[in-house]
Enzyme design. Structure first.
Site, mmCIF file in Angstrom:
data_model
loop_
_atom_site.group_PDB
_atom_site.id
_atom_site.type_symbol
_atom_site.label_atom_id
_atom_site.label_comp_id
_atom_site.label_asym_id
_atom_site.label_seq_id
_atom_site.Cartn_x
_atom_site.Cartn_y
_atom_site.Cartn_z
ATOM 1 C CE LYS A 89 -70.071 35.192 7.420
ATOM 2 N NZ LYS A 89 -70.539 36.116 6.342
HETATM 3 C C1 E4P Z 1 -73.220 35.289 4.293
HETATM 4 O O1 E4P Z 1 -72.913 35.385 5.442
HETATM 5 C C2 E4P Z 1 -72.351 34.929 3.094
HETATM 6 O O2 E4P Z 1 -71.131 35.249 3.053
HETATM 7 C C3 E4P Z 1 -73.179 35.479 2.058
HETATM 8 O O3 E4P Z 1 -74.662 35.053 2.100
HETATM 9 C C4 E4P Z 1 -72.668 34.663 0.517
HETATM 10 O O4 E4P Z 1 -73.552 34.974 -0.543
HETATM 11 P P1 E4P Z 1 -73.199 34.781 -2.101
HETATM 12 O O5 E4P Z 1 -73.127 33.168 -2.250
HETATM 13 O O6 E4P Z 1 -74.100 35.379 -2.846
HETATM 14 O O7 E4P Z 1 -71.813 35.475 -1.993
#
Ligand code: E4P
Length: 288
Positions: free
Chosen positions: A113
């Site tokens: 990522k």
């Molecule tokens: C997933 O890849 C993301 O990092 C995650 O869904 C973020 O979620 P949040 O907005 O609840 O922190």
């Protein structure tokens, strides 16, 4: 058991292998997992380390992340696991790429990522050229998704994910589900090499509408996945309608996907804020 008509891949959004174990027990299947620095900072083993007054060194926290990811990999050896590089607003692409190469070697099924920022896209473009699988995170606009498409042109389908964040748009009164719908529509004119991974899911209705829209992947926190199981894994009916409540609609934009990625306006305040939060949570684990 997996519902027969479920084409979308279902991921767990979390940093605790115990949750992975439990969800597999509930669901009977799991297609992958997404992690991020905040989720790793919430891992109960990391928490108890901190509660004992012990912070990690930079090496120790990376070792901890690697062990956690390896444990998850053993539970879902066929699934994709997203591992996030450290990227604050001052981190250059070269540094993100260096981390990415190391993280990619941790397990055979990683997607790395990167933030959907200028430096993140620059790093992702190089990562793809180096044969890495990538997941562009903190995506809040169609323009950012177009830039992801352009920066990773030539990659194989499945090697590139884009993660639009619904919940964080909802939080500021915009209909996050519009973004999923618009990106899927925009990508119909493309070659299909980028998969849409619906992220920042907060409730069952996000899941049901993302399923109805045909999102390639949806990542869900433990509590939402558990609720879906408890309700018997419902799928959206043909007459399913998503009610955005008072959220402001996000208008669809006609965007040409053939530009260079640098031509798109990729700035978004929530991307910067997200990078700051991820890096602050990560730094909170490390000895000063
Ligand atoms: C997933 O890849 C993301 O990092 C995650 O869904 C973020 O979620 P949040 O907005 O609840 O922190």
């Amino acid at each position: 058991m997996r519902p027969k008509d479920l084409m979308t891949r279902i991921f767990l959004d979390g940093g605790d292998p115990e949750e992975t174990r439990e969800i597999i027990r509930f669901l009977g299947f799991l297609d992958g997992q997404t992690t991020n620095p905040t989720l790793i900072s919430k891992n109960p083993r990391a928490r108890s380390h901190l509660e004992r007054g012990e912070k990690f060194t930079k090496e120790e926290i990376l070792d901890f992340y690697r062990e956690t990811v390896r444990e998850i990999h053993e539970l879902i050896p066929e699934g994709s696991i997203s591992v996030e590089v450290y990227g604050d607003l001052l981190t250059f692409a070269e540094e993100m790429l260096r981390q990415a190469k190391e993280m990619f070697s941790w397990i055979p099924n990683a997607h790395i990522k990167f933030p959907t920022s200028r430096e993140g896209l620059k790093a992702a473009e190089q990562a793809v050229k180096n044969g890495l699988r990538v997941n562009l995170t903190l995506c809040f606009t169609q323009e950012q998704a177009a830039a992801v498409y352009a920066a990773t042109r030539g990659a194989k389908r499945g090697d590139v994910y884009v993660s639009p964040f619904i919940g964080r748009l909802d939080d500021k009164g915009e209909n996050g589900m519009d973004l999923i719908s618009h990106i899927l529509k925009m990508y119909q004119k493309g070659d299909g090499h980028v998969m849409v991974l619906t992220a920042s899911v907060r409730k069952i209705d996000h899941l049901l509408f993302a399923l109805k829209l045909g999102s390639d992947i949806i990542t869900l926190p433990f509590n939402v996945l558990k609720e879906w199981c408890e309700r018997g894994l419902p799928m959206p009916r043909v007459d399913y309608v998503y009610h955005p409540g008072d959220f402001k609609n996000i208008p669809f934009k006609e965007i040409d996907l053939t530009e260079n990625w640098q031509a798109y306006d990729i700035r978004h305040a929530l991307t910067d804020k997200g990078m700051e939060r991820f890096s602050a949570d990560w730094n909170g684990l490390i000895k000063a």
